[in-house]
Scaffold this active site. Structure first.
Site, PDB file in Angstrom:
ATOM      1  N   SER A  71       0.852  -1.180   0.000  1.00 59.33           N
ATOM      2  CA  SER A  71       0.000   0.000   0.000  1.00 59.33           C
ATOM      3  C   SER A  71       0.887   1.228   0.000  1.00 59.33           C
ATOM      4  CB  SER A  71      -0.934  -0.050   1.220  1.00 59.33           C
ATOM      5  OG  SER A  71      -1.875   0.988   1.180  1.00 59.33           O
ATOM      6  N   CYS A  72       0.391   2.309   0.568  1.00 56.52           N
ATOM      7  CA  CYS A  72       1.067   3.596   0.424  1.00 56.52           C
ATOM      8  C   CYS A  72       2.185   3.791   1.441  1.00 56.52           C
ATOM      9  CB  CYS A  72       0.041   4.714   0.578  1.00 56.52           C
ATOM     10  SG  CYS A  72      -0.581   4.867   2.264  1.00 56.52           S
ATOM     11  N   GLU A  73       2.836   4.937   1.309  1.00 55.27           N
ATOM     12  CA  GLU A  73       3.944   5.296   2.197  1.00 55.27           C
ATOM     13  C   GLU A  73       3.535   5.269   3.659  1.00 55.27           C
ATOM     14  OE1 GLU A  73       6.092   9.463   3.274  1.00 55.27           O
ATOM     15  OE2 GLU A  73       5.943   8.980   1.141  1.00 55.27           O
TER      16      GLU A  73
END
Length: 545
Positions: A336-338
């Site tokens: 997923s994202c940072e």
């Protein structure tokens, strides 16, 4: 399992001869199909089951896990359930019109035949499907995850549950709801969807749409957030993530990812040590996590962050147990994202501290152990608060909600394991009022619950076993005496009071409650005794700001 009978035959009398004549075409075709078996196929077992199903007029036919490369063309006409999962099938024959449930997961199907008009359940995940035929109006559940599907046909009004994770969908189907009372849950995670049709708002507010890990445009995200934040919004709950859906799945060797965190003069020695761990479970994903961690806002903006990670990696190299735990925690962090990477880093630091406490780092520093326990307690409460917040949001990235409470309250609640910055706080849905309420709730629950929580905390028990062996043994003896003498009667009294005597499930639940109450009482007494002695000696305090 039915017996294997390659020469399945019927008794020779006039009644059975009539039946045999009726089934002759089936039997002849199946016997011919069996003789064409490829090495490793269990067609003899399949034919035995086919004949048994036909003769017994069974409505279920199970041919799963037989390594079949094909099925015979003429399946029993009366079946309502067909299970051919976990084979090597590249296509399916014409399906009986009576069929209601089709299970053909984990094969090599590139297409499906015309689906029966009464079909209710279609389970074809883990295949090579590129498209789907028209879906019957009767369909209730469908799992097409892990295929290569680019677009979907029209969805039946009756469809309640759809799982289409990990395909190549570029758009969602049109949603039409009207007054339809069906509660739906649809999963479109990890596709290539860049925009959301307005028709998604036609769904009822009890419905859920999952679209995490898709390359949604910033315009689409902003529009959806604006719509779902409206006071008069009555559409579905939408789960998304601040991901572009295109994370790089490549990874470099573990030793290379680790040494990048160390100064040049140490890299050779570090590389040699970590080469030995490259085949451990989750080593590849841990390598990817380290590379993603280096690109977070904390890594870029926090002084001493690189040195902190290097020191942590040194501890991992020295402990197989801690390394195994940490590899597992980081296993899904890069999907997923940072901010998911940042939340995972928080969890890894918690894992380290709890491990160190269990191994004896704080045996002679009760004040530090209390501070650590207090932080773990506060984080647990924040997780409860975040979980409740998620339920109130209509457009939600769960990762952002959980991280928002930890990051934004890190200073006020003295959370040493929490990163101080996050990238996407603006889409978390967590407001300033939420944060004020959360802080007050944490402090209130800490005042009322922390002592009981700490008395049951695993690392504290490990410390007591090592440093207060006699007191621990006495507490254990007291616990088992209470369980032996009082436990049965207390459970019986609880069941009688609730009118559930004789209910096995209720008895298990009541037993667990009595056990917890017993442990709570005894371990709380032991904890109060030990803390009173230790804190009076070094001037520490149980209460904390």
């Amino acid at each position: 399992m039915l017996p294997i009978n390659n020469n399945f035959s019927l008794p020779q009398n006039s009644f059975y001869n009539t039946i045999s004549g009726t089934y002759a075409d089936y039997f002849s075709a199946w016997d011919k199909w069996e003789k064409q078996a490829l090495p490793g196929e269990e067609r003899d077992e399949a034919v035995s089951r086919l004949k048994e199903c036909l003769i017994n007029n069974s409505d279920e036919l199970r041919l799963d896990r037989l390594n079949l490369s094909s099925l015979p063309d003429n399946l029993p006409a009366q079946i309502t359930l067909l299970n051919v999962s976990y084979n090597q099938l590249t296509n399916l024959p014409e399906l009986p019109v009576t069929l209601k449930k089709l299970y053909s997961a984990s094969n090599k199907l590139s297409e499906l035949p015309v689906l029966p008009p009464a079909l209710e359940s279609l389970q074809v995940q883990h295949n090579e499907l590129e498209n789907l035929p028209a879906l019957p109006d009767s369909l209730l559940t469908m799992n097409i995850s892990y295929n290569e599907i680019v677009s979907l046909p029209s969805l039946p009004q009756a469809l309640k549950n759809l799982r289409a994770t990990r395909n190549f969908l570029t758009e969602l189907p049109a949603f039409s709801e009207g007054n339809n009372p069906v509660v739906r849950e649809y999963f479109f995670d990890r596709n290539q969807i860049s925009h959301i049709p307005e028709s998604i708002l036609n769904l009822r507010n009890e419905c859920s749409i999952h679209i995490s890990d898709n390359p949604l445009s910033s315009h689409a995200l902003q529009a959806l957030q604006r719509l779902t934040s409206s006071p008069d919004y009555h559409g579905p709950r939408i789960y998304f993530s601040m991901s572009d859906g295109q994370q790089n799945t490549l990874h470099r060797p573990l030793a290379d990812a680790v040494t990048a965190w160390f100064p040049e003069n140490k890299q050779s020695d570090v590389s040699q040590i970590w080469h030995a761990f490259e085949h451990e479970e989750h080593a590849n994903t841990f390598s990817a996590f380290l590379d993603r961690l280096s690109d977070t806002v904390s890594a870029r903006n926090t002084s001493g962050f690189r040195e902190q990670v290097a020191a942590w990696l040194e501890k991992l190299s020295a402990s197989a147990e801690l390394r195994q735990q940490s590899f597992a925690v980081a296993a899904d962090a890069t999907e997923s994202c940072e901010d998911r990477v940042a939340l995972t880093w928080n969890n890894l630091r918690k894992t380290l501290l709890v491990h160190q406490a269990s191994e004896g780092l704080f045996d002679n520093d009760t004040g530090a152990l209390l501070s650590l326990g207090r932080e773990m307690f506060r984080l647990e409460i924040l997780e409860d608060i975040a979980r409740d917040k998620v339920r109130t949001l209509h457009f939600v990235d769960e990762i952002e909600v959980y991280l928002a409470f930890q990051t934004m309250l890190a200073e006020k609640l003295q959370l040493s394991t929490a990163v101080k910055e996050m990238r996407f706080y603006g889409v978390s849905g967590v407001t300033a009022n939420d944060l004020r309420t959360a802080e007050a709730m944490v402090r209130s629950r800490e005042e009322n619950e922390f002592k009981d929580w700490f008395s049951l905390w695993g690392p504290w028990h490990a410390v007591l076993k090592r440093t207060e062996a006699d007191r621990w043994a006495q507490a254990e003896e007291q616990k088992y005496e209470m369980l032996e003498n009082e436990y049965p009667q207390r459970v019986a009294d609880r069941l009688k009071a609730s009118g559930l005597s004789g209910d096995a499930d209720a008895e298990r639940e009541a037993g667990a409650q009595v056990m917890r109450e017993t442990e709570q009482l005894i371990y709380r007494q032991l904890t109060d005794e030990v803390l009173a002695l230790r804190l009076s000696e070094n001037g520490s305090q149980l209460h904390h700001s």
